[in-house]
Each structure stands twice: as structure tokens, then as C-alpha cells.
Design an enzyme around this catalytic site. Structure first.
Site, PDB file in Angstrom:
ATOM      1  N   THR A 258     -21.679 -34.109  40.827  1.00 41.36           N
ATOM      2  CA  THR A 258     -20.481 -33.320  41.147  1.00 41.36           C
ATOM      3  C   THR A 258     -19.220 -34.128  40.879  1.00 41.36           C
ATOM      4  OG1 THR A 258     -20.694 -33.991  43.468  1.00 41.36           O
ATOM      5  CG2 THR A 258     -21.591 -31.847  42.867  1.00 41.36           C
TER       6      THR A 258
ATOM      7  N   ARG B 213     -25.969 -25.285  45.812  1.00 43.25           N
ATOM      8  CA  ARG B 213     -25.975 -24.585  47.085  1.00 43.25           C
ATOM      9  C   ARG B 213     -24.610 -24.370  47.727  1.00 43.25           C
ATOM     10  NH1 ARG B 213     -30.497 -27.235  46.661  1.00 43.25           N
ATOM     11  NH2 ARG B 213     -32.433 -26.219  47.187  1.00 43.25           N
TER      12      ARG B 213
ATOM     13  N   GLN C 248     -33.393 -35.245  40.389  1.00 39.28           N
ATOM     14  CA  GLN C 248     -33.504 -33.792  40.398  1.00 39.28           C
ATOM     15  C   GLN C 248     -32.550 -33.177  39.379  1.00 39.28           C
ATOM     16  OE1 GLN C 248     -32.615 -33.777  44.764  1.00 39.28           O
ATOM     17  NE2 GLN C 248     -34.261 -32.271  44.861  1.00 39.28           N
TER      18      GLN C 248
ATOM     19  N   ILE D  34     -30.490 -32.245  35.861  1.00 45.08           N
ATOM     20  CA  ILE D  34     -30.932 -31.803  34.536  1.00 45.08           C
ATOM     21  C   ILE D  34     -29.861 -32.054  33.483  1.00 45.08           C
ATOM     22  CG2 ILE D  34     -32.453 -30.032  35.507  1.00 45.08           C
ATOM     23  CD1 ILE D  34     -30.270 -27.949  34.821  1.00 45.08           C
ATOM     24  N   ASP D  35     -28.845 -32.872  33.819  1.00 40.69           N
ATOM     25  CA  ASP D  35     -27.651 -32.981  32.982  1.00 40.69           C
ATOM     26  C   ASP D  35     -27.664 -34.124  31.977  1.00 40.69           C
ATOM     27  OD1 ASP D  35     -27.022 -35.285  34.626  1.00 40.69           O
ATOM     28  OD2 ASP D  35     -26.164 -33.900  36.094  1.00 40.69           O
TER      29      ASP D  35
ATOM     30  N   HIS E   8     -36.996 -32.090  37.425  1.00 35.88           N
ATOM     31  CA  HIS E   8     -36.657 -30.695  37.126  1.00 35.88           C
ATOM     32  C   HIS E   8     -36.291 -30.488  35.663  1.00 35.88           C
ATOM     33  CE1 HIS E   8     -35.597 -30.253  41.673  1.00 35.88           C
ATOM     34  NE2 HIS E   8     -36.895 -30.259  41.452  1.00 35.88           N
TER      35      HIS E   8
ATOM     36  N   CYS F 139     -40.159 -24.643  23.159  1.00 30.32           N
ATOM     37  CA  CYS F 139     -40.849 -23.373  22.957  1.00 30.32           C
ATOM     38  C   CYS F 139     -41.896 -23.206  24.052  1.00 30.32           C
ATOM     39  CB  CYS F 139     -41.513 -23.329  21.584  1.00 30.32           C
ATOM     40  SG  CYS F 139     -42.542 -21.853  21.346  1.00 30.32           S
TER      41      CYS F 139
ATOM     42  N   CYS G  58     -38.788 -19.128  18.812  1.00 29.81           N
ATOM     43  CA  CYS G  58     -39.323 -20.178  17.949  1.00 29.81           C
ATOM     44  C   CYS G  58     -39.884 -19.565  16.670  1.00 29.81           C
ATOM     45  CB  CYS G  58     -40.418 -20.932  18.710  1.00 29.81           C
ATOM     46  SG  CYS G  58     -41.233 -22.261  17.784  1.00 29.81           S
TER      47      CYS G  58
ATOM     48  N   CYS H  72     -42.739 -19.872  15.733  1.00 32.28           N
ATOM     49  CA  CYS H  72     -44.099 -19.416  16.038  1.00 32.28           C
ATOM     50  C   CYS H  72     -44.090 -18.070  16.763  1.00 32.28           C
ATOM     51  CB  CYS H  72     -44.842 -20.448  16.888  1.00 32.28           C
ATOM     52  SG  CYS H  72     -44.401 -20.433  18.649  1.00 32.28           S
TER      53      CYS H  72
END
Length: 251
Positions: A28, A36, A101, A103-104, A121, A129, A154, A156
Site C-alpha cells: 500500500t 479489505r 501473499q 501478487i504485484d 497467491h 493458459c 490461448c 490451444c
């Protein structure tokens, strides 16, 4: 706070198996909203569940629309003093691993090597894919979205999705097992910027404490582990971690 900082620094300097666990509160300060709090991501968007993503093109279109907005914020973000402090501890050979946790990708951007980071995460800067599991360059997918493909697939025929864990999606077994092993084997375990409410990630400090590790928590709000930790600091991650690194360097 100085006494607590000194206590943490002393434990880190002992050079045991030092593991840090990070949550949204460390990012942050880079301008990335958490999930949250008021004004956070869940306050703005209802989550798209994994089964919705896989069964409905309308849901996939909505998912990618949201991802574009989130990813624009991530591309503008840079590692902050908290990320850089952890990278500095690694440079001093005093950091075994970071379990995150987030994802950045900001831990990687700070200079921490991939092998030192366990992403529970996933990472939104990777696209995968869902059928053949191939990784697609994020730039390629961005170009397709910009060109008017609202839910890229994708070659595929499988659905492309950011390589993150959505609601209802199974956790990555290898990463969870690695995080649990690191926690159980740690001598020093520090939580930074996590409310410790999401399982199984939130159990990692309990694994560490039950195995005899020194447990420190740096977080602005309460966590379920506040009563069992050895040191608790209610402060922003950047300020606290910078002071810890300064104290370590003086020892």
C-alpha cells in the site's frame, strides 16, 4: 519502539534461518490498494470466482476489465523503502526467504531473486493458459486487450488468466508446502503488513512459533497472532523496516 527494533535487529543479526512473511500492507505504501479496507479492491469490485471465470465468457470479460485497471496501477508502482529494506537484508546474507501473499512483483523489482520468494497467491504479472499451462507474455495479452479482444484465449483454445489464485481456485500445492517447511524450520519469523486472515497463508506464523521461532509482527491493525508473538510493532512497514536495517548494520 526503539527497544523493539533493537530486539528484532539482534535476532536477525544472529544469522539463523530468517523468514519474512508479507501481505498487502507492505505494498500500500507503493500506492497499490489493499483488498479489505474501505476503498480497497473488494470495496470497489465483487470478486469474480474461479468457476465463474471458467464457465462464463461474460465473467471472463469482466475479470479482464478489472485486471486492466489493477495492472495499470501496478505498472506505475515501484518498490518502497520496506521492499528495499528486505532486499538489503538479503544483500547482507541475513534473509533466507520471503513468503508473500502479494501478487504485484514488487519484491522481485526490489532486487530479491526469484528463488528467495514464495508467492502463495501467484503473480498478476504472469499470464497462464488454464488448459495447456503455457505462460504468455503479459505484453502480448495487453496488446490483444487493447486491440479489442476482451477475453483472450490461448492458441490451444484454453482460457488465458493472470497467474493468480482466484476465489474458489485451488492453492498452489508446491508453494504452500515450501512456505510451510520454511516456516517450521525458521529461527526468526517476521510478519509485515498482513492481517493474517486468509488461510492457509495465515497459518505460517503459527507453524513458525510452534516450532520455536522468534515471532515478530509489524502491522497497523490487529492480527489473530498478536497475543502469541514475541514483538509487536504498530507502524508502517517502510519506517519500521528501515529502522530495523539501520540497527542491524550497527551491530
Amino acid at each position: 519502539m526503539n527497544e523493539k527494533i533493537a530486539q528484532i535487529a539482534t535476532k536477525i543479526k544472529e544469522g539463523g534461518k530468517n523468514v519474512v512473511f508479507t501481505g498487502a500492507g507492505i505494498s500500500t505504501e507503493s500506492g497499490i490498494p489493499d483488498y479489505r479496507s474501505q476503498g480497497g479492491i473488494w470495496d470497489k469490485f465483487r470478486p469474480v470466482y474461479f468457476d465463474e471465470f471458467m464457465s462464463s465468457k461474460e465473467s471472463r470479460v469482466e475479470y479482464w476489465r478489472r485486471w486492466e485497471e489493477l495492472y495499470q496501477g501496478i505498472t506505475r508502482a515501484a518498490p518502497n523503502p520496506a521492499h528495499m529494506a528486505l532486499a538489503r537484508l538479503n544483500d547482507m546474507e541475513l534473509l533466507q526467504a520471503v513468503i508473500t501473499q502479494n501478487i504485484d512483483g514488487l519484491h522481485q523489482a526490489s532486487g530479491l531473486p526469484d528463488e528467495k520468494i514464495v508467492e502463495l497467491h501467484g503473480n498478476t504479472c504472469r499470464i497462464r493458459c488454464m488448459s495447456c499451462r503455457r505462460i504468455i507474455a503479459v505484453e502480448t495479452v495487453q496488446q490483444r486487450l487493447t486491440a479489442g479482444d476482451p477475453a483472450p484465449e490461448c492458441q490451444c483454445g484454453g482460457y488465458l488468466k493472470p497467474d493468480t489464485i482466484s476465489f474458489g481456485q485451488s492453492m498452489p500445492v508446491a508453494e504452500v508446502q515450501k512456505a510451510a517447511a520454511l516456516s517450521q524450520e525458521s529461527n526468526f519469523f517476521m510478519v509485515v503488513g498482513s492481517t493474517l486472515l486468509v488461510q492457509p497463508a495465515a497459518h505460517m506464523p503459527i507453524y513458525a512459533k510452534d516450532s520455536g521461532a522468534f515471532l515478530a509482527i509489524i502491522n497497523l491493525s490487529e492480527t489473530p497472532c498478536d497475543q502469541i508473538c514475541d514483538v509487536l510493532i504498530r507502524e508502517k512497514a517502510g519506517l519500521a523496516l528501515q529502522e530495523i536495517v539501520k540497527a542491524v548494520e550497527k551491530l
